[in-house]
Design a protein around this motif. Structure first.
Motif, mmCIF file in Angstrom:
data_model
loop_
_atom_site.group_PDB
_atom_site.id
_atom_site.type_symbol
_atom_site.label_atom_id
_atom_site.label_comp_id
_atom_site.label_asym_id
_atom_site.label_seq_id
_atom_site.Cartn_x
_atom_site.Cartn_y
_atom_site.Cartn_z
ATOM 1 N N HIS A 111 0.843 -1.207 0.000
ATOM 2 C CA HIS A 111 0.000 0.000 0.000
ATOM 3 C C HIS A 111 0.875 1.253 0.000
ATOM 4 C CE1 HIS A 111 -3.527 2.362 2.081
ATOM 5 N NE2 HIS A 111 -2.996 3.021 1.060
ATOM 6 N N VAL A 112 1.912 1.275 0.829
ATOM 7 C CA VAL A 112 2.801 2.436 0.877
ATOM 8 C C VAL A 112 3.482 2.640 -0.468
ATOM 9 C CG1 VAL A 112 4.830 3.449 1.981
ATOM 10 C CG2 VAL A 112 3.194 2.145 3.355
ATOM 11 N N LEU A 113 3.941 1.558 -1.077
ATOM 12 C CA LEU A 113 4.600 1.666 -2.381
ATOM 13 C C LEU A 113 3.632 2.131 -3.453
ATOM 14 C CD1 LEU A 113 6.861 -1.530 -2.389
ATOM 15 C CD2 LEU A 113 7.550 0.841 -2.014
ATOM 16 N N PHE A 114 2.392 1.641 -3.401
ATOM 17 C CA PHE A 114 1.386 2.081 -4.373
ATOM 18 C C PHE A 114 1.135 3.576 -4.251
ATOM 19 C CE2 PHE A 114 -3.014 3.211 -5.321
ATOM 20 C CZ PHE A 114 -3.078 2.856 -6.666
ATOM 21 N N VAL A 115 1.019 4.074 -3.018
ATOM 22 C CA VAL A 115 0.792 5.502 -2.816
ATOM 23 C C VAL A 115 1.998 6.309 -3.288
ATOM 24 C CG1 VAL A 115 0.486 7.307 -1.071
ATOM 25 C CG2 VAL A 115 -0.889 5.218 -0.972
ATOM 26 N N ALA A 116 3.200 5.823 -3.000
ATOM 27 C CA ALA A 116 4.409 6.508 -3.472
ATOM 28 C C ALA A 116 4.403 6.599 -4.990
ATOM 29 C CB ALA A 116 5.657 5.774 -2.983
ATOM 30 N N LEU A 117 4.010 5.501 -5.657
ATOM 31 C CA LEU A 117 3.943 5.485 -7.119
ATOM 32 C C LEU A 117 2.866 6.425 -7.642
ATOM 33 C CD1 LEU A 117 4.996 4.031 -9.723
ATOM 34 C CD2 LEU A 117 3.084 2.438 -9.427
ATOM 35 N N ALA A 118 1.672 6.364 -7.034
ATOM 36 C CA ALA A 118 0.558 7.195 -7.499
ATOM 37 C C ALA A 118 0.821 8.674 -7.249
ATOM 38 C CB ALA A 118 -0.736 6.768 -6.795
ATOM 39 N N ALA A 119 1.313 9.008 -6.068
ATOM 40 C CA ALA A 119 1.578 10.409 -5.742
ATOM 41 C C ALA A 119 2.655 10.989 -6.655
ATOM 42 C CB ALA A 119 1.994 10.545 -4.279
ATOM 43 N N GLN A 120 3.670 10.189 -6.951
ATOM 44 C CA GLN A 120 4.729 10.689 -7.821
ATOM 45 C C GLN A 120 4.265 10.791 -9.268
ATOM 46 O OE1 GLN A 120 7.394 11.839 -6.438
ATOM 47 N NE2 GLN A 120 8.352 12.532 -8.340
ATOM 48 N N THR A 121 3.369 9.902 -9.695
ATOM 49 C CA THR A 121 2.802 10.017 -11.035
ATOM 50 C C THR A 121 2.049 11.330 -11.176
ATOM 51 O OG1 THR A 121 2.587 7.603 -11.223
ATOM 52 C CG2 THR A 121 1.251 8.943 -12.709
ATOM 53 N N ILE A 122 1.279 11.660 -10.163
ATOM 54 C CA ILE A 122 0.568 12.941 -10.171
ATOM 55 C C ILE A 122 1.562 14.100 -10.195
ATOM 56 C CG2 ILE A 122 -0.944 14.432 -8.798
ATOM 57 C CD1 ILE A 122 -2.227 11.783 -7.740
ATOM 58 N N PHE A 123 2.637 13.962 -9.410
ATOM 59 C CA PHE A 123 3.628 15.032 -9.350
ATOM 60 C C PHE A 123 4.321 15.241 -10.691
ATOM 61 C CE2 PHE A 123 8.007 16.495 -8.661
ATOM 62 C CZ PHE A 123 7.739 17.733 -8.082
ATOM 63 N N VAL A 124 4.488 14.184 -11.488
ATOM 64 C CA VAL A 124 5.117 14.343 -12.801
ATOM 65 C C VAL A 124 4.339 15.348 -13.637
ATOM 66 C CG1 VAL A 124 5.638 13.173 -14.974
ATOM 67 C CG2 VAL A 124 6.182 12.070 -12.803
#
Length: 429
Positions: A111-124
């Motif tokens: 879950h933490v890794l998924f959020v890190a991936l999703a949040a960074q995708t948004i940040f891109v």
């Protein structure tokens, strides 16, 4: 005749819109500095694995590789302000899921890794618009100073907030601290919404199709005599940075004896930020005296030396100063690379070219460095793993000094549509 709002003799922050822009970035960075500490601490606490912990940095870098081209195209096609506001609000929603899951006892490492991936995708998508927005607020001749101002303010935050976060972890669950980051994204969206000047120039509606437009940005970057070499070098430098970030919590634990809950953990993160503060203030001074390319040539070997000394440190009294020195050189190289791209790229290509640069560095080099060091650290001493990854800086330095960059002029040619003091004045009147 009125003095341009961001002319050479006027303080940068005299312009209200730039103040709002800078405030939005710093507020968001304050929250992200907490997340920077919390995410790897969460995963390491759940798994105890160096590889799993390094995957946080991989997840944070991979989105640039996967979505960077399309994010750059979106930023060049749509109003940058709308993209930035939407991304901020989406990131706030994604991050709040971690404390909610923790409060219900359902938080897992995936879950933490998924959020890190999703949040960074948004940040891109945010970053693609953000990098193109600054040249709309500041004349290009003043971009080194503007980037230094933002980087300096950001690194002050990065030098203080992680230390505070480390102290807060003694009494507060790591997941609960992410509520703060979620709130800062909302605050950033409100500040960006308050900017009154457009962050994009009007488009004429004749842009090429999606793939053709992306190819246009790639051709410009590859065809530019400086940017094509700086892009390769940036990827190698990012590999080094990814190896540090990916293993920092594990390195602090296994090499320095600083575990989760130790008050010194925040200062490990803060040391990198302290170096960044010094580097951010040095960068514009060095660029004015040496030029952007020569500054990179001078600081690449210093960056490699800082990484090597950090890797072999075995006490916190030696490791933290070494980490700060590495941060100085790394910030000079990284901030200077971004500034060079902003200065020489035509405004209609800004989003695409900037995100391509990010893709090759933060999207490929950074996660690859984090993954490699994580795997190595599960089989070798963590200091040895970190030291091996600094070979990328040796290659970067050799590439720079053996390339035509040695003969690059002190001042690079600006594009025809570069914002001048005169056009800046017209935009603000």
């Amino acid at each position: 005749m009125r003095t341009p709002s961001n002319g050479p003799d006027r303080p940068l922050l005299h312009e209200p819109n730039l103040r709002r822009y800078v405030a939005a970035r710093l507020v968001s960075l304050a929250g992200s500095a907490i997340t920077y500490v919390v995410m790897p601490v969460l995963v390491y606490g759940i798994t105890g694995s160096a590889t799993w912990t390094a995957l946080v940095a991989v997840a944070e870098g991979l989105p640039y590789l996967l979505t960077g081209l399309w994010a750059g195209l979106l930023a060049d096609r749509f109003e940058r302000k709308a993209v930035m506001i939407g991304a901020d609000l989406a990131a706030a929603l994604v991050l709040i899921s971690i404390p909610i899951a923790s409060w219900f006892g359902a938080l897992t490492a995936p879950h933490v890794l998924f959020v890190a991936l999703a949040a960074q995708t948004i940040f891109v998508f945010f970053d693609a618009a953000n990098l193109g927005a600054l040249p709309s607020l500041v004349v290009r001749q003043r971009l080194p100073a503007a980037n230094s101002l933002i980087a300096g303010g950001g690194t002050v935050i990065e030098a203080t907030v992680p230390a505070v976060a480390g102290l807060m972890l003694v009494a507060i669950a790591p997941s609960s601290l992410l509520v703060i980051d979620s709130v800062t994204f909302v605050a950033s969206a409100l500040l960006i919404r308050a900017i009154t000047r457009p962050l994009s120039r009007p488009r004429d509606g004749t842009s090429a199709g999606g793939r053709a437009a992306i190819a246009e940005g790639i051709r410009f970057l590859i065809g530019h005599p400086v940017l094509r070499y700086m892009t390769v070098i940036g990827s190698l430098v990012a590999f080094s940075g990814g190896s540090l970030v990916g293993i920092l919590v594990v390195w602090a634990d296994r090499s320095l004896g600083i575990e989760e809950g130790d008050w010194r953990l925040g200062f490990v993160f803060a040391s990198w930020g302290v170096g960044g503060i010094v580097g951010s203030f040095l960068m514009p001074v060095l660029v004015r005296r040496l030029g952007g390319v020569r500054t990179a040539l001078a600081f690449l070997p210093l960056c490699g030396a800082g990484g090597a000394v950090t890797a072999v440190s075995t006490t916190w009294t030696a490791g933290l100063p070494a980490l700060a020195c590495w941060g100085i050189a790394y910030m000079v190289v990284a901030a200077n690379s971004v500034t060079l791209r902003q200065q020489v790229t035509p405004e209609p290509l800004m989003g695409r070219v900037m995100t391509i640069g990010r893709m090759t560095s933060f999207g490929s080099g950074f996660p690859l460095g984090a993954l490699v060091v994580g795997v190595l650290a599960d089989h070798l001493a963590v200091g040895t793993a970190l030291l091996l990854c600094q070979i990328s800086l040796v290659i970067a330095t050799a590439t720079a000094w053996m390339s035509p960059l040695r003969r690059a002029p002190r001042s690079l040619t600006l594009p025809d549509d570069a914002t001048t003091e005169e056009t800046s004045q017209q935009h603000t009147e």
